[in-house]
Design an enzyme around this catalytic site. Structure first.
Site, PDB file in Angstrom:
ATOM      1  N   HIS A  75      -4.588  63.547  34.649  1.00  0.00           N
ATOM      2  CA  HIS A  75      -4.894  62.130  34.394  1.00  0.00           C
ATOM      3  C   HIS A  75      -6.296  61.789  34.907  1.00  0.00           C
ATOM      4  O   HIS A  75      -7.019  61.020  34.287  1.00  0.00           O
ATOM      5  CB  HIS A  75      -3.846  61.231  35.054  1.00  0.00           C
ATOM      6  CG  HIS A  75      -2.467  61.404  34.468  1.00  0.00           C
ATOM      7  ND1 HIS A  75      -2.227  61.371  33.116  1.00  0.00           N
ATOM      8  CD2 HIS A  75      -1.262  61.631  35.050  1.00  0.00           C
ATOM      9  CE1 HIS A  75      -0.930  61.561  32.885  1.00  0.00           C
ATOM     10  NE2 HIS A  75      -0.323  61.723  34.044  1.00  0.00           N
ATOM     11  N   LEU A 134     -18.676  45.664  23.696  1.00  0.00           N
ATOM     12  CA  LEU A 134     -17.418  46.341  23.359  1.00  0.00           C
ATOM     13  C   LEU A 134     -16.206  45.604  23.943  1.00  0.00           C
ATOM     14  O   LEU A 134     -16.208  45.221  25.113  1.00  0.00           O
ATOM     15  CB  LEU A 134     -17.458  47.772  23.918  1.00  0.00           C
ATOM     16  CG  LEU A 134     -16.195  48.607  23.723  1.00  0.00           C
ATOM     17  CD1 LEU A 134     -16.037  49.026  22.265  1.00  0.00           C
ATOM     18  CD2 LEU A 134     -16.206  49.833  24.630  1.00  0.00           C
ATOM     19  N   ASP A 170      -3.112  61.626  24.791  1.00  0.00           N
ATOM     20  CA  ASP A 170      -2.012  62.513  25.130  1.00  0.00           C
ATOM     21  C   ASP A 170      -2.523  63.916  25.504  1.00  0.00           C
ATOM     22  O   ASP A 170      -3.488  64.397  24.915  1.00  0.00           O
ATOM     23  CB  ASP A 170      -1.063  62.612  23.930  1.00  0.00           C
ATOM     24  CG  ASP A 170       0.319  63.083  24.336  1.00  0.00           C
ATOM     25  OD1 ASP A 170       0.580  63.166  25.549  1.00  0.00           O
ATOM     26  OD2 ASP A 170       1.128  63.375  23.448  1.00  0.00           O
TER      27      ASP A 170
HETATM   28  C1  FPP Z   1      -0.459  60.876  28.372  1.00  0.00           C
HETATM   29  O1  FPP Z   1      -0.563  62.271  28.644  1.00  0.00           O
HETATM   30  C2  FPP Z   1      -1.333  60.102  29.270  1.00  0.00           C
HETATM   31  C3  FPP Z   1      -0.905  59.112  30.100  1.00  0.00           C
HETATM   32  C4  FPP Z   1       0.502  58.674  30.194  1.00  0.00           C
HETATM   33  C5  FPP Z   1      -1.840  58.438  31.031  1.00  0.00           C
HETATM   34  C6  FPP Z   1      -3.201  58.160  30.474  1.00  0.00           C
HETATM   35  C7  FPP Z   1      -4.064  57.600  31.532  1.00  0.00           C
HETATM   36  C8  FPP Z   1      -5.370  57.943  31.726  1.00  0.00           C
HETATM   37  C9  FPP Z   1      -6.140  58.873  30.858  1.00  0.00           C
HETATM   38  C10 FPP Z   1      -6.093  57.279  32.827  1.00  0.00           C
HETATM   39  C11 FPP Z   1      -6.728  56.068  32.228  1.00  0.00           C
HETATM   40  C12 FPP Z   1      -7.135  55.121  33.230  1.00  0.00           C
HETATM   41  C13 FPP Z   1      -7.444  53.829  32.953  1.00  0.00           C
HETATM   42  C14 FPP Z   1      -8.041  53.025  34.020  1.00  0.00           C
HETATM   43  C15 FPP Z   1      -7.216  53.200  31.622  1.00  0.00           C
HETATM   44  P1  FPP Z   1       0.720  63.051  29.141  1.00  0.00           P
HETATM   45  O2  FPP Z   1       0.833  62.877  30.603  1.00  0.00           O
HETATM   46  O3  FPP Z   1       1.910  62.587  28.353  1.00  0.00           O
HETATM   47  O4  FPP Z   1       0.371  64.541  28.774  1.00  0.00           O
HETATM   48  P2  FPP Z   1       1.392  65.684  28.333  1.00  0.00           P
HETATM   49  O5  FPP Z   1       1.918  65.300  26.978  1.00  0.00           O
HETATM   50  O6  FPP Z   1       0.530  66.893  28.285  1.00  0.00           O
HETATM   51  O7  FPP Z   1       2.459  65.787  29.386  1.00  0.00           O
END
Ligand code: FPP
Length: 220
Positions: free
Chosen positions: A19, A113, A2
């Site tokens: 992201h 893993l 997050d």
């Molecule tokens: C939450 O942060 C994150 C996500 C919804 C997306 C996570 C995805 C990645 C890190 C890319 C991973 C890629 C693969 C291939 C697995 P948020 O957007 O809710 O952050 P915020 O709370 O600051 O708005």
């Protein structure tokens, strides 16, 4: 994982930039997980609730998943990582579904893993799916094992340690059945800034926690 959106906002960048940076953090943490001999890592990459986000962000995330399969598959194989997806992927485009299935197949024989990626995942719907599958296979009273055998995580151990970055202290419908006895670790650091040092601190936290599973004392 997050905090990607806030990481981007702080830098006046579009959320997808967060992201992308989050994906880089993920690559580092996977390397650390191998280094510290972790058997299984499960990532919450896209929840059933994430569909409520603006279409621009959703499309950006779908492209990121697709592009990262293109760029990472060989590296995953070289590193002996097996990938499994938790969640209902039938909602994704045919093209992405084929890519995901092919990645899972290509890495299925790897013995290192185990990397679980939760995509279009929600724990409540997973539990419901498992109950429905179990009642189709068996009449009468269900046992815990009837349910665990029908979860996406069948044949996997329960979660030992759950890490949530980004400051929120909630579970957000993640692996609710599997975390019954997990240690919970919440950290304010936004996911793109989550470093190997932060990861090791979480592992120390786990190592130094006495796990009782309802008993008085259990030796680890
Ligand atoms: C939450 O942060 C994150 C996500 C919804 C997306 C996570 C995805 C990645 C890190 C890319 C991973 C890629 C693969 C291939 C697995 P948020 O957007 O809710 O952050 P915020 O709370 O600051 O708005």
């Amino acid at each position: 994982m997050d905090g990607n959106g806030r990481w981007a906002k702080k830098r006046l960048l579009p959320r997808i930039a967060g992201h992308k940076k989050g994906l880089e953090a993920l690559q580092k943490i996977i390397k650390s997980a191998i280094k510290y001999n972790i058997s299984t890592v499960t990532l919450y990459a896209f929840s059933t609730e994430n569909w409520n986000r603006p279409s621009e962000e959703i499309n950006g995330l779908m492209n990121l998943f697709s592009e990262s399969i293109n760029s990472e598959t060989d590296k995953l194989i070289e590193n002996n990582i097996s990938v499994l997806v938790l969640g209902d992927i039938t909602i994704f485009t045919k093209e992405l579904q084929i890519k995901i299935k092919s990645l899972v197949k290509k890495t299925s024989k790897n013995t290192g893993l185990k990397l679980n990626i939760a995509l279009n995942y929600g724990a409540r719907s997973e539990i419901l799916m498992a109950v429905n599958k179990a009642t189709k296979k068996k009449s009468g009273v269900l046992l815990e094992k009837d349910l665990t055998e029908n979860l996406y995580t069948k044949n996997m151990p329960d979660v030992d340690l759950l890490i949530r970055t980004g400051g929120q202290r909630r579970l957000s419908n993640f692996l609710l059945w599997q975390i019954a006895y997990s240690e919970l670790y919440f950290i304010d650091t936004l996911w793109p800034d989550f470093s190997e040092k932060d990861f090791v601190n979480a592992l120390y936290f786990f190592q130094n926690t006495e796990r009782k599973f309802g008993n008085l004392k259990v030796d680890k």
